[in-house]
Write an enzyme that holds these catalytic residues in place. Structure first.
Site, short mmCIF file in Angstrom:
data_model
loop_
_atom_site.label_atom_id
_atom_site.label_comp_id
_atom_site.label_asym_id
_atom_site.label_seq_id
_atom_site.Cartn_x
_atom_site.Cartn_y
_atom_site.Cartn_z
N ALA A 233 35.82 37.90 40.91
CA ALA A 233 36.67 37.03 40.16
C ALA A 233 36.03 36.50 38.71
O ALA A 233 35.88 35.30 38.39
CB ALA A 233 37.13 35.63 41.10
N ILE A 234 35.97 37.55 38.20
CA ILE A 234 35.05 37.57 36.73
C ILE A 234 36.20 36.69 35.78
O ILE A 234 35.56 35.83 35.01
CB ILE A 234 34.70 38.57 36.21
N SER B 205 37.19 50.38 34.42
CA SER B 205 36.86 49.00 33.31
C SER B 205 36.30 47.89 34.30
O SER B 205 36.52 47.83 35.43
CB SER B 205 38.29 48.66 32.81
N ASN C 278 46.20 46.47 30.85
CA ASN C 278 45.86 46.02 32.21
C ASN C 278 46.69 44.95 32.46
O ASN C 278 46.80 43.81 31.73
CB ASN C 278 44.25 45.27 31.93
N ASN D 92 40.09 49.03 27.75
CA ASN D 92 41.08 48.22 28.61
C ASN D 92 41.56 47.02 27.69
O ASN D 92 40.61 46.30 27.24
CB ASN D 92 40.10 47.61 29.65
N GLY E 219 36.49 48.61 46.25
CA GLY E 219 35.50 49.36 46.98
C GLY E 219 36.07 50.26 48.20
O GLY E 219 37.36 50.41 48.25
N CYS F 239 45.45 42.38 36.45
CA CYS F 239 44.32 41.62 37.13
C CYS F 239 44.71 40.51 37.68
O CYS F 239 45.36 39.54 37.44
CB CYS F 239 43.31 41.26 35.81
N ASN G 38 44.74 48.91 40.48
CA ASN G 38 43.67 47.74 40.12
C ASN G 38 43.28 47.30 41.67
O ASN G 38 43.86 47.80 42.73
CB ASN G 38 44.28 46.73 39.27
#
Length: 334
Positions: A94-95, A45, A151, A123, A241, A154, A216
């Site tokens: 940090a969307i 997601s 979720n 999600n 990553g 986050c 996450n």
């Protein structure tokens, strides 16, 4: 180079790969409870949008499932300022859960995705338990989602998000409420930013979760030495990553031995061998996140590489890999 990599390389060099494929075909199908997937690989997601951009590059039928962006009750614009920063072994984001809101997702995004046979996992995020429940109920009633991913992990929002995922009690209460309103499977996406991941996982299972997704992102930050200020507008962000793969793998290994529900592994997967590691650690399926940004064809490539690995170690079904790293009935290496 590992023994399996040597085997695959030697076969390719001697021209025997095709013959071995014909003799050792692998069934890539997996089951996540009631959910049936053609293979165990899906995008994570927030790293695949709602699939439209990637659908222009390859057939989404190839994927085991599509996991869409976090969806909230109302539209969100996300955080201000710089929202993504590259790191040496991954990236920070940090969307802030930017999305068009559940009504728009149901009206325009999910109907487009339904043209594919690929299962759709949505999600779900929120600032309060009531928001989670409302979004889950609408998506469940729409008939357009095959499963929900709750979720609770986050780290990039000031309200909700990770707050629910760090307390076993609060998580259990939230999952029970969502479970009471959702007729489709629910997977709970767990945060690695906790003291005891197994305790959190067991709480979600006991409250009625059909499966778990972990992990996450880890909380991190970056400072610009020229400006001497944090790079991200939100100060901190989620690290993803290759850098987090060892952490994710360890948590999947621990949790999969403690719970009786399927685990979806995610965190730093960029090759088929990475995916195989998560399955061996106990995951039933995997999600690919950051790798989609560096290689938009990452998911189909990883599916092919995982298939090649399975043929190299001569397993008839990909699910045979699950938990081999800790199961007592282990196998003899080729």
């Amino acid at each position: 180079m590992t023994r399996v990599e040597q085997l695959v390389a030697s076969e390719a060099a001697s021209g025997q790969s095709e013959n071995r494929r014909s003799r050792f075909r692998t069934d890539m199908r997996v089951a996540l409870g009631r959910l049936r997937l053609a293979n165990p690989v899906m995008p994570a997601s927030g790293c695949f949008g709602f699939g439209r951009e990637y659908g222009k590059l390859y057939d989404l039928h190839q994927l085991g499932a599509v996991v869409v962006k976090a969806t909230t009750l109302e539209a969100r614009r996300g955080n201000r300022g710089t929202r993504i920063a590259e790191t040496r072994a991954g990236m920070l984001n940090a969307i802030g859960l930017q999305n068009p809101g559940v009504d728009r997702v149901i009206f325009s995004e999910l109907p487009w995705l339904r043209q594919f046979r690929t299962p759709i996992i949505v999600n779900v995020a929120g600032s309060t338990p009531d928001e989670y429940v409302a979004v889950a109920a609408q998506l469940s009633e729409s008939g357009l989602a095959d499963a929900l991913e709750i979720n609770v992990s986050c780290p990039n929002v000031s309200h909700g998000g990770m707050a629910f995922g760090t307390s076993p009690v609060e998580l259990g209460q939230l999952v029970r409420r969502v479970r009471s309103k959702a007729s489709i499977p629910i997977f709970v996406k767990l945060s690695p930013n906790v003291t005891n991941i197994v305790e959190i996982a067991l709480s979600a299972q006991e409250a009625g979760a059909d499966g778990l997704t972990l992990i996450n992102t880890l909380v991190g930050m970056q400072i610009d030495t020229k400006t001497q200020r944090p790079v991200l507008g939100n100060i901190t962000g989620g690290l993803s990553g290759p850098a987090i793969k060892p952490v994710a793998l360890r948590m999947v290994y621990e949790v999969s031995q403690a719970v009786d529900i399927p685990v979806i592994g995610v965190g730093g997967i960029s090759t088929g061998l990475d995916a195989a590691e998560f399955l061996l650690a106990g995951a039933s399926a995997v999600q690919v996140g950051t790798a989609n940004f560096t290689d938009p064809y990452a998911c189909p490539r990883i599916i092919a590489e995982l298939d090649q690995y399975c043929q190299g170690v001569r397993v008839k079904t990909v699910s045979e890999l699950q938990g081999r790293a800790w199961r007592e009935d282990g196998w003899e290496a080729v």
